[in-house]
Design a protein around this motif. Structure first.
Motif, PDB file in Angstrom:
ATOM      1  N   GLN A   1       0.867  -1.302   0.313  1.00 33.91           N
ATOM      2  CA  GLN A   1       0.588   0.303  -0.008  1.00 33.91           C
ATOM      3  C   GLN A   1       0.914   1.232  -0.184  1.00 33.91           C
ATOM      4  O   GLN A   1       0.367   2.276  -0.897  1.00 33.91           O
ATOM      5  CB  GLN A   1      -0.728  -0.232   0.961  1.00 33.91           C
ATOM      6  CG  GLN A   1      -2.186   1.479   1.200  1.00 33.91           C
ATOM      7  CD  GLN A   1      -2.619   1.149   2.292  1.00 33.91           C
ATOM      8  OE1 GLN A   1      -2.725   0.065   3.454  1.00 33.91           O
ATOM      9  NE2 GLN A   1      -4.061   2.441   2.231  1.00 33.91           N
ATOM     10  N   ASN A   2       2.132   0.956   0.887  1.00 39.01           N
ATOM     11  CA  ASN A   2       3.006   2.524   0.598  1.00 39.01           C
ATOM     12  C   ASN A   2       3.680   2.693  -0.620  1.00 39.01           C
ATOM     13  O   ASN A   2       3.708   3.637  -1.105  1.00 39.01           O
ATOM     14  CB  ASN A   2       3.454   2.328   1.911  1.00 39.01           C
ATOM     15  CG  ASN A   2       2.430   2.594   3.663  1.00 39.01           C
ATOM     16  OD1 ASN A   2       1.692   3.299   3.475  1.00 39.01           O
ATOM     17  ND2 ASN A   2       3.008   2.093   4.877  1.00 39.01           N
TER      18      ASN A   2
ATOM     19  N   ASN B   1       2.981   1.248  -3.432  1.00 38.01           N
ATOM     20  CA  ASN B   1       2.483   2.281  -4.454  1.00 38.01           C
ATOM     21  C   ASN B   1       1.465   3.896  -4.485  1.00 38.01           C
ATOM     22  O   ASN B   1       1.938   3.718  -4.859  1.00 38.01           O
ATOM     23  CB  ASN B   1       0.976   0.938  -4.959  1.00 38.01           C
ATOM     24  CG  ASN B   1       0.336   0.907  -6.088  1.00 38.01           C
ATOM     25  OD1 ASN B   1       0.557   0.526  -6.822  1.00 38.01           O
ATOM     26  ND2 ASN B   1      -0.824   1.271  -5.416  1.00 38.01           N
ATOM     27  N   LYS B   2       1.262   3.978  -3.218  1.00 36.16           N
ATOM     28  CA  LYS B   2       0.885   4.975  -3.058  1.00 36.16           C
ATOM     29  C   LYS B   2       2.763   6.232  -3.751  1.00 36.16           C
ATOM     30  O   LYS B   2       2.241   7.018  -4.293  1.00 36.16           O
ATOM     31  CB  LYS B   2       0.769   5.476  -1.903  1.00 36.16           C
ATOM     32  CG  LYS B   2      -0.762   5.334  -1.531  1.00 36.16           C
ATOM     33  CD  LYS B   2      -0.590   5.404   0.072  1.00 36.16           C
ATOM     34  CE  LYS B   2      -2.206   5.761   0.532  1.00 36.16           C
ATOM     35  NZ  LYS B   2      -2.525   5.413   1.397  1.00 36.16           N
TER      36      LYS B   2
ATOM     37  N   ASN C   1       2.382   6.124  -7.727  1.00 35.97           N
ATOM     38  CA  ASN C   1       1.711   6.709  -8.362  1.00 35.97           C
ATOM     39  C   ASN C   1       1.348   8.054  -8.018  1.00 35.97           C
ATOM     40  O   ASN C   1       0.699   8.686  -7.837  1.00 35.97           O
ATOM     41  CB  ASN C   1       0.634   5.611  -7.646  1.00 35.97           C
ATOM     42  CG  ASN C   1       0.930   4.609  -8.946  1.00 35.97           C
ATOM     43  OD1 ASN C   1       1.371   4.442 -10.159  1.00 35.97           O
ATOM     44  ND2 ASN C   1       0.258   3.794  -8.099  1.00 35.97           N
TER      45      ASN C   1
ATOM     46  N   GLU D   1       1.442   9.547  -4.888  1.00 34.12           N
ATOM     47  CA  GLU D   1      -0.007   9.716  -4.196  1.00 34.12           C
ATOM     48  C   GLU D   1       0.330   9.715  -2.889  1.00 34.12           C
ATOM     49  O   GLU D   1      -1.190   9.929  -1.524  1.00 34.12           O
ATOM     50  CB  GLU D   1      -1.203   8.599  -4.180  1.00 34.12           C
ATOM     51  CG  GLU D   1      -1.958   8.449  -5.606  1.00 34.12           C
ATOM     52  CD  GLU D   1      -2.435   7.480  -5.879  1.00 34.12           C
ATOM     53  OE1 GLU D   1      -1.899   5.987  -5.054  1.00 34.12           O
ATOM     54  OE2 GLU D   1      -3.070   6.821  -6.617  1.00 34.12           O
ATOM     55  N   THR D   2       1.840  10.590  -2.579  1.00 36.57           N
ATOM     56  CA  THR D   2       2.159  10.487  -1.017  1.00 36.57           C
ATOM     57  C   THR D   2       2.352  12.273  -0.670  1.00 36.57           C
ATOM     58  O   THR D   2       3.045  12.296  -2.821  1.00 36.57           O
ATOM     59  CB  THR D   2       2.470   9.763  -0.561  1.00 36.57           C
ATOM     60  OG1 THR D   2       2.923  10.023   0.635  1.00 36.57           O
ATOM     61  CG2 THR D   2       4.041   9.432  -1.660  1.00 36.57           C
TER      62      THR D   2
END
Length: 66
Positions: free
Chosen positions: A29-30, A32-33, A36, A38-39
């Motif tokens: 999850q971390n 991928n964020k 992408n 998304e962080t």
């Protein structure tokens, strides 16, 4: 804004997103964020690890989106 741009480098080296995920040992999850964009933050140790794995510098993986 600065963004992580590792996909072209992975492709050039014949490596996959999954390969990098396994090498970094992060939760998916971390990871991928992070890849992408998304962080809002990335730990220096993750940038260093990516650069060591891909034999590159931070300038090769971080792009400014102007």
């Amino acid at each position: 804004m600065a963004k992580l741009d590792i996909f072209p480098l992975l492709e050039q080296q014949g490596k996959t997103k999954y390969w990098l995920y396994k090498q970094l040992g992060m939760s998916y999850q971390n990871f991928n964020k992070m890849v992408n964009n998304e962080t809002t933050s990335i730990r220096y140790e993750n940038i260093e690890a990516i650069c060591q794995l891909l034999n590159c510098t931070p300038n090769d993986i971080i792009k400014l989106d102007m």
